[in-house]
Design a protein around this motif. Sequence first.
Motif, PDB file in Angstrom:
ATOM      1  N   GLY A   1      17.602  82.497  59.735  1.00 53.08           N
ATOM      2  CA  GLY A   1      17.006  81.230  60.044  1.00 53.08           C
ATOM      3  C   GLY A   1      16.727  81.013  61.355  1.00 53.08           C
TER       4      GLY A   1
ATOM      5  N   ARG B   1       9.965  86.466  55.040  1.00 53.07           N
ATOM      6  CA  ARG B   1       9.977  85.098  54.697  1.00 53.07           C
ATOM      7  C   ARG B   1      11.121  84.655  54.293  1.00 53.07           C
ATOM      8  NH1 ARG B   1       6.520  81.594  50.175  1.00 53.07           N
ATOM      9  NH2 ARG B   1       7.341  79.794  50.305  1.00 53.07           N
ATOM     10  N   PHE B   2      11.820  85.517  53.569  1.00 55.67           N
ATOM     11  CA  PHE B   2      13.321  85.321  53.252  1.00 55.67           C
ATOM     12  C   PHE B   2      14.174  85.101  54.425  1.00 55.67           C
ATOM     13  CE2 PHE B   2      17.459  86.742  51.717  1.00 55.67           C
ATOM     14  CZ  PHE B   2      17.753  85.928  50.723  1.00 55.67           C
TER      15      PHE B   2
ATOM     16  N   THR C   1      14.187  80.565  64.191  1.00 58.95           N
ATOM     17  CA  THR C   1      12.405  80.475  64.281  1.00 58.95           C
ATOM     18  C   THR C   1      11.809  81.162  65.645  1.00 58.95           C
ATOM     19  OG1 THR C   1      12.881  78.185  64.993  1.00 58.95           O
ATOM     20  CG2 THR C   1      12.611  78.589  62.755  1.00 58.95           C
TER      21      THR C   1
ATOM     22  N   LYS D   1      13.292  84.237  57.345  1.00 60.41           N
ATOM     23  CA  LYS D   1      12.813  82.994  58.333  1.00 60.41           C
ATOM     24  C   LYS D   1      13.518  81.794  57.510  1.00 60.41           C
ATOM     25  CE  LYS D   1       8.491  84.510  59.992  1.00 60.41           C
ATOM     26  NZ  LYS D   1       7.218  84.525  59.894  1.00 60.41           N
ATOM     27  N   GLU D   2      13.506  81.831  56.166  1.00 61.83           N
ATOM     28  CA  GLU D   2      13.818  80.365  55.587  1.00 61.83           C
ATOM     29  C   GLU D   2      15.279  80.542  55.120  1.00 61.83           C
ATOM     30  OE1 GLU D   2      11.464  80.330  51.896  1.00 61.83           O
ATOM     31  OE2 GLU D   2       9.513  79.961  53.198  1.00 61.83           O
ATOM     32  N   ALA D   3      16.150  81.505  55.577  1.00 57.91           N
ATOM     33  CA  ALA D   3      17.403  81.560  55.240  1.00 57.91           C
ATOM     34  C   ALA D   3      18.209  80.413  55.972  1.00 57.91           C
ATOM     35  CB  ALA D   3      18.070  82.981  55.356  1.00 57.91           C
TER      36      ALA D   3
ATOM     37  N   ARG E   1      20.996  84.415  46.597  1.00 56.92           N
ATOM     38  CA  ARG E   1      20.846  83.173  47.200  1.00 56.92           C
ATOM     39  C   ARG E   1      22.227  83.216  48.045  1.00 56.92           C
ATOM     40  NH1 ARG E   1      24.464  80.059  44.194  1.00 56.92           N
ATOM     41  NH2 ARG E   1      25.061  80.861  41.999  1.00 56.92           N
TER      42      ARG E   1
END
Length: 391
Positions: A327, A339-340, A329, A342-344, A87
Amino acid sequence: LERFHARQLRVSPHVLGHSKAHVGRVVAELVRAAKAQGLQPGPLALSLRGDFVRIGSAYEQHKVRSPDCFDILVPLRLPPHLEPQPRCADGLGPCGAFVCGLRARDGWTRRCRPFAEGFCVELQGRSHLSSGLVLRWFQGHLQRCLGAVRYRLQERCRVSLSACPGHPPTLHILPCSDYVCCHISMAVRLIPAIPLGDALYLTALPPEGPHGSLAPEALWGLNASRQEQRLLGWLKEQAPASSCHLKCLQILKGLRDLRRHGLEEPFCSQWGRVLSSYVLKTALFSLLLQGPLEAWDERFLVERLEDLVLYLRDCLRRQVLMDFFLGNTSVPEAVALPRFLKEAAPVNLLSAFDGPTLDLVAFQLISTWIQAPHIIRMYSSPRYLRPVPTP
């Protein structure tokens, strides 16, 4: 610029190919020996996964000057009942740093305690995997295995291992004169990595900078080198066959290194840190996707190189250059991102530097571009062409 690239920056494909092949064979022997030493590590120890991942400029076709330095990721295996849970290290370290919690599939029990005591640190009341402790274990493990490798490779080369506290160990390879045609002494940085899946890895952050007292022990960096390689492969397919985007990156790295000779400390060190190869590559990625790739034909080398310099200058003045993968896009769909990633949370690569420093770097960057012919002539003697240490 073409002559500067051809004479000082371009690496012979023949020599680079031989060097990469030799490095691959030696590292494979060492990893195999290290894995064999840990075939029965027990349920509460780290071990090597048995493979390695080639990363960095030598494997991305933009290495400059000499094929004598290489980076290799060495994936590690956690005990079978533990899973990493990374995290963002909000407020605990530099922008983009991570902490790595651990989840036990059957819940934390007494049998997990020995591993936690050996490889974890306490942070906010929870056990977190320690990058410093993992790095020290990795260095010691490789050192113990070096004897077997020396014996097996003694007809090919001489090998040794050096380590600097807080940094990955470096394998030094000196080929025997009758074994390979390219007798170059090579240094291979072996970077222990915690696999996260989807070709993502956690690697130890270097101890430099104001990271706080917990940084050497608790903080990790996210390595997305495989995603960078996929993007470069996609760009190669989409761009013209004679595209100059990698040549632009090489020339800009070469000018940065030459300009360093005329700077004094402490700004000289800040110049190299601000304009790190990763920052230059990130700027190139961002610029490439802003316009038609046909414009990067080699006929327009000077124009595209100037565009890259001006784009970097604007980023430095605004004090913002966002990491290309965390992060983001707007990465092309053809380059599938985990996915990790993209969502960071997005990360500003320049956030660690103050405004006056970035303004001065921006000024010197434009000055270097304007005076490029003079700087190339001034610092192109053998005295100045010794390799620049890689941070």
